[in-house]
Enzyme design. Structure first.
Site, short mmCIF file in Angstrom:
data_model
loop_
_atom_site.label_atom_id
_atom_site.label_comp_id
_atom_site.label_asym_id
_atom_site.label_seq_id
_atom_site.Cartn_x
_atom_site.Cartn_y
_atom_site.Cartn_z
NE ARG A 135 12.89 3.36 3.55
CZ ARG A 135 13.61 2.25 3.63
NH1 ARG A 135 14.32 1.87 2.60
NH2 ARG A 135 13.62 1.56 4.73
NE ARG A 169 20.78 -1.87 0.73
CZ ARG A 169 19.47 -1.77 0.94
NH1 ARG A 169 18.62 -2.17 0.03
NH2 ARG A 169 19.00 -1.26 2.06
CE LYS A 219 19.58 -3.84 6.20
NZ LYS A 219 19.05 -2.47 6.06
CG ASN A 220 17.32 -2.65 9.75
OD1 ASN A 220 18.11 -2.37 8.84
ND2 ASN A 220 16.09 -3.08 9.53
CG ASP A 251 12.69 -5.34 6.95
OD1 ASP A 251 11.86 -4.57 6.45
OD2 ASP A 251 13.81 -4.95 7.34
CB CYS A 270 14.64 3.82 -2.25
SG CYS A 270 13.54 3.11 -1.05
C1 UD1 Z 1 13.48 0.84 9.04
C2 UD1 Z 1 14.34 -0.33 8.61
C3 UD1 Z 1 13.66 -1.11 7.49
C4 UD1 Z 1 12.27 -1.53 7.94
C5 UD1 Z 1 11.48 -0.32 8.43
C6 UD1 Z 1 10.13 -0.69 9.00
C7 UD1 Z 1 16.58 0.47 9.05
C8 UD1 Z 1 17.89 0.89 8.48
N1 UD1 Z 1 15.62 0.18 8.15
O1 UD1 Z 1 13.36 1.71 7.93
O2 UD1 Z 1 14.44 -2.27 7.20
O3 UD1 Z 1 11.59 -2.11 6.84
O4 UD1 Z 1 12.21 0.37 9.46
O5 UD1 Z 1 10.26 -1.61 10.03
O6 UD1 Z 1 16.40 0.37 10.25
N2 UD1 Z 1 7.55 7.49 6.92
C9 UD1 Z 1 7.03 8.72 6.60
N3 UD1 Z 1 7.73 9.83 6.94
C10 UD1 Z 1 8.92 9.78 7.59
C11 UD1 Z 1 9.46 8.52 7.92
C12 UD1 Z 1 8.75 7.39 7.57
O7 UD1 Z 1 5.96 8.80 6.00
O8 UD1 Z 1 9.51 10.84 7.88
C13 UD1 Z 1 6.82 6.25 6.52
C14 UD1 Z 1 7.62 5.42 5.50
O9 UD1 Z 1 7.39 5.88 4.20
C15 UD1 Z 1 7.06 4.04 5.73
C16 UD1 Z 1 6.78 4.03 7.24
O10 UD1 Z 1 6.72 5.39 7.65
O11 UD1 Z 1 5.83 3.89 5.05
C17 UD1 Z 1 7.84 3.28 8.05
O12 UD1 Z 1 9.07 3.90 7.88
P1 UD1 Z 1 10.21 3.86 8.99
O13 UD1 Z 1 9.71 3.16 10.23
O14 UD1 Z 1 10.74 5.23 9.14
O15 UD1 Z 1 11.28 2.93 8.31
P2 UD1 Z 1 12.82 3.20 8.13
O16 UD1 Z 1 13.40 3.76 9.37
O17 UD1 Z 1 13.05 3.91 6.84
#
Ligand code: UD1
Length: 417
Positions: free
Chosen positions: A121, A397, A22-23, A305, A116
């Site tokens: 997020r 999902r 999925k990711n 995850d 969410c």
């Molecule tokens: C992706 C995965 C999700 C997984 C996560 C961490 C997808 C679709 N989803 O989510 O399943 O759990 O990686 O491995 O690929 N953060 C900030 N600012 C930002 C972006 C992120 O503070 O602009 C923080 C988030 O709140 C979180 C951490 O960074 O605490 C990790 O987030 P991120 O690696 O961006 O995860 P996703 O890409 O949302």
């Protein structure tokens, strides 16, 4: 929403194929906007989030159709640069479309992704990086307008190796003049898959899988055919189902190097693995051993995850285990539900202490999020009596027809609308 009815206590035995990740598929689907051509994506699971991505692609003007697990996306006629709020709401990770749309059209408009089920997020890292690439960002009334009249390469250091931000930069920089360098980039296998897909369309990206990624902007993209990598979290979930029920399961289409952190912890629990190419045989522990402390980390550390499915297994360990959740602050929502089934877990901030119990018993529980919901299914398979998992739309999902695969492995599980 639908629910699962599970009669626990049957060991899972047999073979199951792990579907595409999925990711990996979600950023790749967003990226199909970029080439303005034909995209053939193999091993694309039919998941709710994939359907949401398809709805966005169709709104943008792409032509999408599916044949089995292959998705055909023709983005040559895409005209829209705006994603309406309704479609953004369906899937938080739709923010990844921003980079692709900016790259193709020089402009993108979406609503801001709010909080969410995993807590707030934020997308500050995405937006900061966009600004460094010369993209102007205006935020008003819950909408973000990105304008890239002066898109250029940049050296971008991420304060945290965010998966989504790394992907968005790769997309936005693919057409930017010059070579963009990301340092402290996320190293997840899904980033490597995105690089491989993009390079297949004509992009020039190197370094994915390490903390430094270089993206040389190009002007021309072409048609592409790509096969998505196997889903490492789905593989982990099946291993958890096998471990908790004490049945031997063989997984096919697994990339075991992607789940090394999980296999290492499960070996400590007493599991044995036999790996032959993309096939993995799991011999479950006779008695599940506890783990002193598991800390979720960015890849190649233990994935956030996988925390909840593994926690379900550890509820039946012969002792006390600890999880420290370092990535998402609200990722312990399944704990209250597991407690309804007899689990003994205490949460203090980012730490969960799991004292193993003799048995779990069936109960009526709620899937609060995707992986937490999967954890309840794992627990239900081992619980005495009937477990009713409500709101399994969350589980849909990320897992394609989970109940069908588990049924083939001998589980007593059925879906009720
Ligand atoms: C992706 C995965 C999700 C997984 C996560 C961490 C997808 C679709 N989803 O989510 O399943 O759990 O990686 O491995 O690929 N953060 C900030 N600012 C930002 C972006 C992120 O503070 O602009 C923080 C988030 O709140 C979180 C951490 O960074 O605490 C990790 O987030 P991120 O690696 O961006 O995860 P996703 O890409 O949302």
């Amino acid at each position: 929403m639908a629910r699962f009815l599970i009669d626990g206590g049957y060991p899972l035995e047999g073979e199951v194929r792990v579907h595409g990740a999925k990711n990996a598929v979600l950023p790749i689907l967003a990226a199909t906007v970029l080439n303005g051509g034909r995209n053939v994506i193999h091993d694309c699971p039919d998941l709710k989030d994939v359907q949401s991505s398809i709805a966005i692609l169709e709104f943008l003007g792409c032509n999408v159709h599916r044949e089995g697990s292959t998705l055909f996306v023709d983005s040559s006629r895409a005209i829209n640069e705006e994603i309406p709020e309704q479609l953004m709401r369906e899937m938080r990770s739709s923010v990844i479309f921003l980079g692709a749309i900016i790259s193709r059209f020089g402009k993108a408009v979406t609503s801001t992704p709010g909080g969410c089920e995993l807590g707030p997020r934020p997308i500050d890292l995405h937006l900061k990086a966009f600004r460094q690439l010369g993209i102007e960002i205006a935020e008003s009334h819950g909408y973000i307008t990105c304008t890239a009249d002066n898109l250029h390469a940049a050296s971008i250091h991420l304060d945290f190796p965010s998966v989504g931000a790394t992907e968005n930069i790769m997309l936005a920089a693919s057409r930017a003049k010059g070579t963009t360098v990301i340092t402290n980039a996320a190293k997840e296998p899904e980033i490597v898959d995105l690089q491989n897909y993009l390079n297949g369309t004509g992009a020039k990206i190197i370094g994915a899988g390490t903390s430094e990624i270089q993206i040389e902007g190009v002007g021309e993209f072409h048609d592409v055919e790509h096969t998505v990598i196997p889903d490492r979290i789905v593989a982990t979930t099946y291993l958890a189902c096998s471990a908790i029920t004490g049945g031997m399961v063989q997984l096919t289409n697994v990339e075991s190097s992607h789940i090394e952190a999980v296999l290492s912890i499960m070996r400590e629990c007493g599991s044995k693995f036999y790996i032959n190419g993309s096939t993995l045989i799991h011999i479950p522990p006779k008695k599940i051993l506890p783990i002193d402390c598991i800390r979720t980390q960015p890849y190649p550390g233990f994935p956030t995850d996988a925390q909840s499915p593994l926690m379900a297994v550890l509820t039946l360990a012969r002792g006390t285990s600890i999880f420290v959740e370092n990535i998402f602050e609200s990722r312990f929502k399944h704990v209250v539900e597991l407690a309804r089934m007899g689990a003994d877990i205490t949460v203090d901030g980012r730490m969960a202490v799991i004292r193993g119990v003799e048995r779990l018993s069936g109960a009526k529980v709620n899937a609060m999020d995707l992986r937490g919901g999967a954890a309840l299914v794992v627990a239900g398979l081992a619980a005495e009596g009937r477990t009713e998992v409500d709101d399994v739309g969350h589980v849909d999902r990320g897992y394609e027809r989970l109940e069908n695969h588990l049924t083939k492995l001998g589980a007593k599980i059925k879906r009720e609308q």
